[in-house]
Design an enzyme around this catalytic site. Structure first.
Site, PDB file in Angstrom:
ATOM      1  NE  ARG A  74       0.133 -20.767 -12.256  1.00 37.90           N
ATOM      2  CZ  ARG A  74       1.295 -20.137 -12.065  1.00 37.90           C
ATOM      3  NH1 ARG A  74       2.127 -19.914 -13.078  1.00 37.90           N
ATOM      4  NH2 ARG A  74       1.633 -19.710 -10.860  1.00 37.90           N
ATOM      5  CD  GLN A  98       8.616 -15.620 -10.230  1.00 34.18           C
ATOM      6  OE1 GLN A  98       9.738 -15.494  -9.759  1.00 34.18           O
ATOM      7  NE2 GLN A  98       8.169 -16.761 -10.686  1.00 34.18           N
ATOM      8  NE  ARG A 103       2.983 -12.535 -13.027  1.00 32.07           N
ATOM      9  CZ  ARG A 103       3.367 -13.752 -12.674  1.00 32.07           C
ATOM     10  NH1 ARG A 103       3.054 -14.790 -13.445  1.00 32.07           N
ATOM     11  NH2 ARG A 103       4.082 -13.960 -11.608  1.00 32.07           N
ATOM     12  CG  HIS A 180       4.893 -16.549 -18.654  1.00 33.36           C
ATOM     13  ND1 HIS A 180       4.558 -17.880 -18.768  1.00 33.36           N
ATOM     14  CD2 HIS A 180       5.662 -16.451 -17.543  1.00 33.36           C
ATOM     15  CE1 HIS A 180       5.097 -18.536 -17.750  1.00 33.36           C
ATOM     16  NE2 HIS A 180       5.771 -17.697 -16.994  1.00 33.36           N
ATOM     17  CG  ASP A 225      12.761 -22.146 -15.184  1.00 31.28           C
ATOM     18  OD1 ASP A 225      12.696 -21.349 -16.141  1.00 31.28           O
ATOM     19  OD2 ASP A 225      12.454 -21.839 -14.019  1.00 31.28           O
ATOM     20  CD  GLU A 291       7.897 -18.417 -20.226  1.00 28.15           C
ATOM     21  OE1 GLU A 291       8.380 -17.426 -19.654  1.00 28.15           O
ATOM     22  OE2 GLU A 291       7.749 -19.486 -19.636  1.00 28.15           O
TER      23      GLU A 291
END
Ligand code: BG6
Length: 317
Positions: A74, A98, A103, A180, A225, A291
């Site tokens: 995170r 997701q 990652r 990201h 977003d 991003e």
């Protein structure tokens, strides 16, 4: 006149400070003689720290971050591949989680390269991932022969990220890719994003409807977003820069190549409250995800084909 027996160029002095690169317990750390440094976990090839020579940390990482490889990291710069956002039913990536598997995968450190010429203060770190780096259930859900090479180049005040995707097999596949990045900020209420005016964006909080950006300077005053589509910059036409300003002064300049999209995400109060690995809860004030990626349309690779995209963050403060 051309000299017949021209002496070879002088090698870099053995006394000239060189970048250092260490790999310890799955974590790669590189430091330039200028003091700039970067830290990358092989888990997800996630950049978890980028410091400029003043020692200023440029990336936000949650204080409740999980670093044992059981959960995506995170903060920092997780990599999104081969799907952006929740899995899309009826697509080949529909069985993945997701933001895909990159990652959460075990990447390999392929090595470093740094120029030995005097004054060239940069180091490039290469990471690789193929099907053998994936857990069996993920491979079963996305059964393609692919090769990823992710290169992170650190130079003074700059971090350059580049991703190369190759279809190593014969079956075509489709993918999204995105960096990201959680940029560290002093105060989101003093932060604006410049360079988006007149571009279109998909608002993920408003049913994925498309809007035109009106702001010259975009303030972030609530949960945000959005996926913007930018004019694609090339090496000849590289003026599509985004600028993040804090209290009116540029703090980051972001340029990309071959990446048509950029996501602007801040979870704000309520969303962050619900994220167990995001602490402190008022940390929403101290980050903005900007991003760059290619995520609104699928990129398709036939057998043997290669795709690449890259972005550069320049720290100004
Ligand atoms: C952003 C998405 O890229 O990532 C948001 O646009 C999402 O919708 C955010 O909430 C964080 O995602 P995750 O999977 O890391 O919690």
């Amino acid at each position: 006149m051309e000299r017949k027996h021209r002496p070879p160029p002088l090698p870099a002095s053995p006394f000239m400070p060189q970048p250092t690169v260490d790999l310890n317990n799955g974590v790669v750390t590189a430091r330039l003689p200028s003091g700039d440094s970067v830290t990358i976990y092989l888990y997800g090839a996630t950049v978890t720290s980028w410091k400029t020579s003043s020692g200023k940390e440029q990336l936000f990482v949650s204080s409740a971050v999980v670093l044992d490889g059981s959960k995506s990291i995170r903060g920092g710069i997780p990599l999104v591949f081969p799907n952006f956002g929740p899995p899309i039913k009826d697509h080949a990536t529909g069985g993945l989680r997701q933001h895909g598997f990159a990652r959460n995968a075990a990447w390999e450190f392929l090595g470093k390269s740094s120029s030995e010429s005097a004054g060239d203060d940069s180091v490039k770190l290469d990471f690789g991932l193929g099907p053998s780096g994936l857990a069996e259930p993920i491979r079963a859900n996305w059964d393609y022969n692919f090769g990823l090479v992710y290169s992170v180049t650190l130079s003074k005040n700059k971090l350059h990220l580049s991703l190369l995707v190759k279809n190593e097999g014969t079956k075509p596949f489709e993918f999204h890719a995105l960096f990201h990045t959680y940029l560290a900020l002093k105060d989101i209420s003093q932060t604006t994003v410049h360079g988006l005016r007149n571009t279109q964006y998909v608002d993920r909080l408003l049913g994925d409807k498309t809007f035109q950006e009106e702001h010259d300077e975009l303030p972030i005053t609530a949960e945000t977003d959005r996926v913007y589509t930018l004019p694609v910059a090339t090496s000849e036409n590289n003026d599509a820069a985004l600028v993040v300003k804090e209290a009116g002064s540029p703090s980051f300049v972001v340029t990309s190549e071959s990446l048509p999209n950029v996501t602007v995400w801040n979870g704000w109060i309520d969303k962050i409250k619900g994220m167990r690995d995001f602490e402190p809860k008022d940390g929403y004030k101290r980050y903005l995800c900007l991003e760059p990626g290619s995520v609104l349309k699928w990129n398709k690779l036939e057998g043997g084909e290669v795709w690449s995209g890259s972005t550069t963050y320049e720290a100004k403060l």
